[in-house]
Scaffold this active site. Structure first.
Site, PDB file in Angstrom:
ATOM      1  N   LYS A  12       0.831  -1.206   0.000  1.00 20.89           N
ATOM      2  CA  LYS A  12       0.000   0.000   0.000  1.00 20.89           C
ATOM      3  C   LYS A  12       0.866   1.256   0.000  1.00 20.89           C
ATOM      4  O   LYS A  12       0.649   2.161  -0.800  1.00 20.89           O
ATOM      5  CB  LYS A  12      -0.914  -0.006   1.228  1.00 20.89           C
ATOM      6  CG  LYS A  12      -1.528   1.339   1.566  1.00 20.89           C
ATOM      7  CD  LYS A  12      -2.383   1.233   2.794  1.00 20.89           C
ATOM      8  CE  LYS A  12      -2.241   2.231   3.884  1.00 20.89           C
ATOM      9  NZ  LYS A  12      -1.470   3.389   3.850  1.00 20.89           N
ATOM     10  N   ASN A  13       1.846   1.301   0.905  1.00 17.45           N
ATOM     11  CA  ASN A  13       2.594   2.548   1.049  1.00 17.45           C
ATOM     12  C   ASN A  13       3.519   2.855  -0.132  1.00 17.45           C
ATOM     13  O   ASN A  13       3.980   3.976  -0.275  1.00 17.45           O
ATOM     14  CB  ASN A  13       3.378   2.554   2.369  1.00 17.45           C
ATOM     15  CG  ASN A  13       2.447   2.731   3.556  1.00 17.45           C
ATOM     16  OD1 ASN A  13       1.261   3.020   3.394  1.00 17.45           O
ATOM     17  ND2 ASN A  13       2.971   2.540   4.764  1.00 17.45           N
ATOM     18  N   CYS A  46      -5.377   8.154   8.918  1.00 16.04           N
ATOM     19  CA  CYS A  46      -5.631   7.692  10.281  1.00 16.04           C
ATOM     20  C   CYS A  46      -5.270   8.762  11.302  1.00 16.04           C
ATOM     21  O   CYS A  46      -4.272   9.470  11.148  1.00 16.04           O
ATOM     22  CB  CYS A  46      -4.793   6.451  10.567  1.00 16.04           C
ATOM     23  SG  CYS A  46      -5.317   5.013   9.640  1.00 16.04           S
ATOM     24  N   ARG A  58       0.515  14.589  12.848  1.00 18.01           N
ATOM     25  CA  ARG A  58       0.838  14.390  11.430  1.00 18.01           C
ATOM     26  C   ARG A  58       1.052  15.696  10.647  1.00 18.01           C
ATOM     27  O   ARG A  58       0.378  15.946   9.637  1.00 18.01           O
ATOM     28  CB  ARG A  58      -0.219  13.508  10.752  1.00 18.01           C
ATOM     29  CG  ARG A  58      -0.505  12.233  11.520  1.00 18.01           C
ATOM     30  CD  ARG A  58      -1.221  11.196  10.704  1.00 18.01           C
ATOM     31  NE  ARG A  58      -0.318  10.467   9.831  1.00 18.01           N
ATOM     32  CZ  ARG A  58      -0.666   9.397   9.115  1.00 18.01           C
ATOM     33  NH1 ARG A  58      -1.868   8.943   9.164  1.00 18.01           N
ATOM     34  NH2 ARG A  58       0.207   8.806   8.351  1.00 18.01           N
ATOM     35  N   ASP A 106       3.907   0.502  12.114  1.00 18.49           N
ATOM     36  CA  ASP A 106       2.660  -0.035  11.552  1.00 18.49           C
ATOM     37  C   ASP A 106       2.366  -1.462  12.028  1.00 18.49           C
ATOM     38  O   ASP A 106       1.275  -1.980  11.787  1.00 18.49           O
ATOM     39  CB  ASP A 106       2.699   0.004  10.019  1.00 18.49           C
ATOM     40  CG  ASP A 106       2.611   1.434   9.498  1.00 18.49           C
ATOM     41  OD1 ASP A 106       2.362   2.348  10.303  1.00 18.49           O
ATOM     42  OD2 ASP A 106       2.803   1.637   8.282  1.00 18.49           O
ATOM     43  N   ARG A 160      -9.101  -0.033   3.844  1.00 16.17           N
ATOM     44  CA  ARG A 160      -8.222   0.950   3.199  1.00 16.17           C
ATOM     45  C   ARG A 160      -6.857   0.343   2.920  1.00 16.17           C
ATOM     46  O   ARG A 160      -6.127   0.817   2.047  1.00 16.17           O
ATOM     47  CB  ARG A 160      -8.022   2.166   4.118  1.00 16.17           C
ATOM     48  CG  ARG A 160      -9.174   3.130   4.166  1.00 16.17           C
ATOM     49  CD  ARG A 160      -8.786   4.389   4.918  1.00 16.17           C
ATOM     50  NE  ARG A 160      -7.390   4.698   4.674  1.00 16.17           N
ATOM     51  CZ  ARG A 160      -6.465   4.932   5.617  1.00 16.17           C
ATOM     52  NH1 ARG A 160      -6.807   4.957   6.864  1.00 16.17           N
ATOM     53  NH2 ARG A 160      -5.218   5.167   5.296  1.00 16.17           N
TER      54      ARG A 160
HETATM   55  C1  UD1 Z   1       4.342   6.717   6.499  1.00 18.56           C
HETATM   56  C2  UD1 Z   1       3.391   5.563   6.325  1.00 18.56           C
HETATM   57  C3  UD1 Z   1       2.791   5.159   7.654  1.00 18.56           C
HETATM   58  C4  UD1 Z   1       3.881   4.892   8.696  1.00 18.56           C
HETATM   59  C5  UD1 Z   1       4.870   6.042   8.751  1.00 18.56           C
HETATM   60  C6  UD1 Z   1       6.069   5.740   9.638  1.00 18.56           C
HETATM   61  C7  UD1 Z   1       2.573   6.008   4.096  1.00 18.56           C
HETATM   62  C8  UD1 Z   1       1.422   6.400   3.243  1.00 18.56           C
HETATM   63  N1  UD1 Z   1       2.340   5.966   5.409  1.00 18.56           N
HETATM   64  O1  UD1 Z   1       3.548   7.807   7.000  1.00 18.56           O
HETATM   65  O2  UD1 Z   1       2.029   3.977   7.459  1.00 18.56           O
HETATM   66  O3  UD1 Z   1       3.299   4.737   9.979  1.00 18.56           O
HETATM   67  O4  UD1 Z   1       5.358   6.355   7.436  1.00 18.56           O
HETATM   68  O5  UD1 Z   1       6.711   4.599   9.197  1.00 18.56           O
HETATM   69  O6  UD1 Z   1       3.636   5.683   3.612  1.00 18.56           O
HETATM   70  N2  UD1 Z   1       6.698  14.372  10.740  1.00 18.56           N
HETATM   71  C9  UD1 Z   1       6.832  15.707  11.022  1.00 18.56           C
HETATM   72  N3  UD1 Z   1       6.760  16.593   9.978  1.00 18.56           N
HETATM   73  C10 UD1 Z   1       6.585  16.197   8.692  1.00 18.56           C
HETATM   74  C11 UD1 Z   1       6.455  14.819   8.427  1.00 18.56           C
HETATM   75  C12 UD1 Z   1       6.516  13.928   9.482  1.00 18.56           C
HETATM   76  O7  UD1 Z   1       7.001  16.109  12.181  1.00 18.56           O
HETATM   77  O8  UD1 Z   1       6.534  17.045   7.808  1.00 18.56           O
HETATM   78  C13 UD1 Z   1       6.751  13.392  11.857  1.00 18.56           C
HETATM   79  C14 UD1 Z   1       5.411  12.684  12.046  1.00 18.56           C
HETATM   80  O9  UD1 Z   1       4.533  13.434  12.851  1.00 18.56           O
HETATM   81  C15 UD1 Z   1       5.856  11.370  12.691  1.00 18.56           C
HETATM   82  C16 UD1 Z   1       7.227  11.116  12.040  1.00 18.56           C
HETATM   83  O10 UD1 Z   1       7.651  12.363  11.506  1.00 18.56           O
HETATM   84  O11 UD1 Z   1       6.015  11.538  14.069  1.00 18.56           O
HETATM   85  C17 UD1 Z   1       7.229  10.084  10.944  1.00 18.56           C
HETATM   86  O12 UD1 Z   1       6.295  10.455   9.953  1.00 18.56           O
HETATM   87  P1  UD1 Z   1       6.425  10.036   8.425  1.00 18.56           P
HETATM   88  O13 UD1 Z   1       7.572   9.097   8.241  1.00 18.56           O
HETATM   89  O14 UD1 Z   1       6.380  11.257   7.606  1.00 18.56           O
HETATM   90  O15 UD1 Z   1       5.063   9.249   8.217  1.00 18.56           O
HETATM   91  P2  UD1 Z   1       4.130   9.274   6.946  1.00 18.56           P
HETATM   92  O16 UD1 Z   1       4.943   9.439   5.724  1.00 18.56           O
HETATM   93  O17 UD1 Z   1       2.986  10.183   7.173  1.00 18.56           O
END
Ligand code: UD1
Length: 417
Positions: free
Chosen positions: A22-23, A116, A121, A304, A396
């Protein structure tokens, strides 16, 4: 509204074939619009997050043709348009259209993504990356507009190794002038899969899978064929289910190395696993030992899988500790597991899980995707018939979860109420 009804206690055996990740898929689909021609991507999972992305593509005028395994995306006639809240709130990964549209048209406008509720986020790192490439970012209420006269490669350092920011910056930088470097880049296999796709389209990206990615901008990208990697989180979920109720349950079509951290914890607990080239066979044992684990960026233990893994920890003798370091609100499965008989105390960012406990059926709610997966795992190992509400979250991310589990002997039904 759909619910799942699961009668636990059945022994699961046979083979579960894992779908495309999915990701990865949710990033590959927006990435495809960067080409001038059509691309074909194989092993696309049939999950509702993909439907939501296809709706955005057709809103933008890109032609998509889907069959059970692949998708053809033809962006040649698409137009840049503002993506409304109606589309973007359906999934978190809609934010990849920000990077992809910025890379293609030098402008993107969309409302804040959904997904979610597992933490605040923010997308500040994505936006800082776009700004480093020369874009101006305007935020008005929930609406984000990023625009550049031209995009110019730049050195970018990520404060957090964010999966989303790493991919989004790659999408924006791939057609920028000159060289972009992303330091402290995330190293997840999905990032390598996306970089490989972009390179197949004619991009010049090196270092994906390490913490320094280098992108040499190119003017044009062409169409190509590509394949989504197997979903390591779906595979991990079924491995955990196998450890709870499997008898020679084969989890097939996977890349076992992507699951090293989970496998190592499962071995520590005492789960019986046999690892093949592209499969793992798992059998439940009755004398699991407690462990401590904490989530971390890849190759660490995946956040996850934290929620489903907690279910396995209820079967371990002694007190296991599970620490969540990535998301601040990822314990919503805990009250439901407690209602099913688990002995869990939330201690800040750590769960203290005392076992072994026998789980029993209850009426529960899938508050988010992986909490839902945890409840499925719990229900399969519990005595009695559990009803899981809000299954939309589960659908999803897990392709044909009901059929896959029925095929290996589970008593699970999806009901419309
Ligand atoms: C992706 C995955 C999700 C997984 C996560 C961590 C997808 C669609 N989803 O989510 O399933 O749980 O990686 O492995 O691929 N952060 C910030 N600022 C930002 C971006 C992130 O502070 O601009 C923080 C987030 O709040 C979180 C951490 O960084 O605490 C990791 O987030 P991130 O790796 O970006 O997760 P996603 O890409 O949203």
């Amino acid at each position: 509204m759909k619910i799942l009804e699961i009668t636990g206690g059945k022994t699961l055996s046979g083979t579960i074939k894992i779908s495309g990740a999915k990701n990865s898929a949710v990033a590959l689909i927006p990435a495809a619009i960067l080409a001038d021609e059509e691309s074909k991507i194989f092993n696309i999972p049939e999950i509702t997050d993909i439907d939501a992305l296809c709706d955005i593509l057709s809103f933008l005028g890109a032609k998509t043709t889907r069959d059970s395994e692949s998708i053809v995306i033809d962006p040649s006639k698409m137009k840049n348009k503002e993506i409304s809240d109606k589309f973007s709130r359906k999934l978190r990964a809609s934010y990849y259209f920000l990077g992809a549209l910025l890379g293609k048209y030098k402008k993107a406008s969309m409302y804040f993504p959904g997904g979610c509720s597992i933490g605040a986020r923010p997308i500040d790192l994505h936006l800082k990356g776009f700004e480093a490439l020369g874009a101006k970012v305007k935020v008005k209420g929930n609406k984000y507009t990023v625009e550049a006269k031209k995009l110019v490669g730049a050195p970018i350092y990520l404060d957090i190794a964010s999966v989303g920011a790493t991919i989004n910056i790659m999408l924006a930088a791939v057609k920028a002038e000159g060289i972009t470097t992303i330091d402290n880049a995330a190293k997840e296999p999905e990032i390598v899969n996306v970089a490989t796709f972009l390179n197949n389209m004619g991009a010049h990206i090196t270092g994906a899978g390490t913490s320094r990615i280098k992108i040499v901008g190119v003017e044009h990208l062409h169409g190509c064929f590509h394949e989504v990697i197997p979903d390591r989180i779906e595979a991990g979920t079924y491995l955990i289910i196998g450890a709870l109720c499997g008898k020679k349950l084969k989890i097939d079509n996977i890349i076992p190395e992507h699951l090293d951290s989970l496998i190592s914890k499962m071995k520590e607990i005492g789960v019986d696993i046999e690892i093949g080239a592209d499969y793992i066979v798992v059998t439940k044992k009755n004398d699991y030992k407690q462990v401590s684990a904490q989530t971390a960026v890849y190759p660490g233990f995946p956040t996850d899988l934290q929620q489903p893994f907690c279910v396995l920890l209820t079967k371990c003798k002694g007190t296991s500790n599970m620490t969540e370091t990535i998301w601040e609100n990822r314990f919503m499965h805990v009250p439901y597991l407690i209602s099913m008989g688990a002995d869990i105390i939330i201690n800040g960012d750590t769960l203290n899980i005392k076992g072994p406990t026998n789980l029993h059926a209850a009426e529960v709610v899938a508050t988010d995707l992986r909490a839902g997966a945890a409840l499925v795992a719990a229900a399969l190992s519990a005595e009695g018939t559990t009803r899981i509400n809000n299954v939309e979250h589960i659908l999803r991310g897990y392709e044909k979860i009901v059929e896959k589990l029925q095929n290996v002997g589970a008593k699970i039904e999806s009901l419309e109420i």
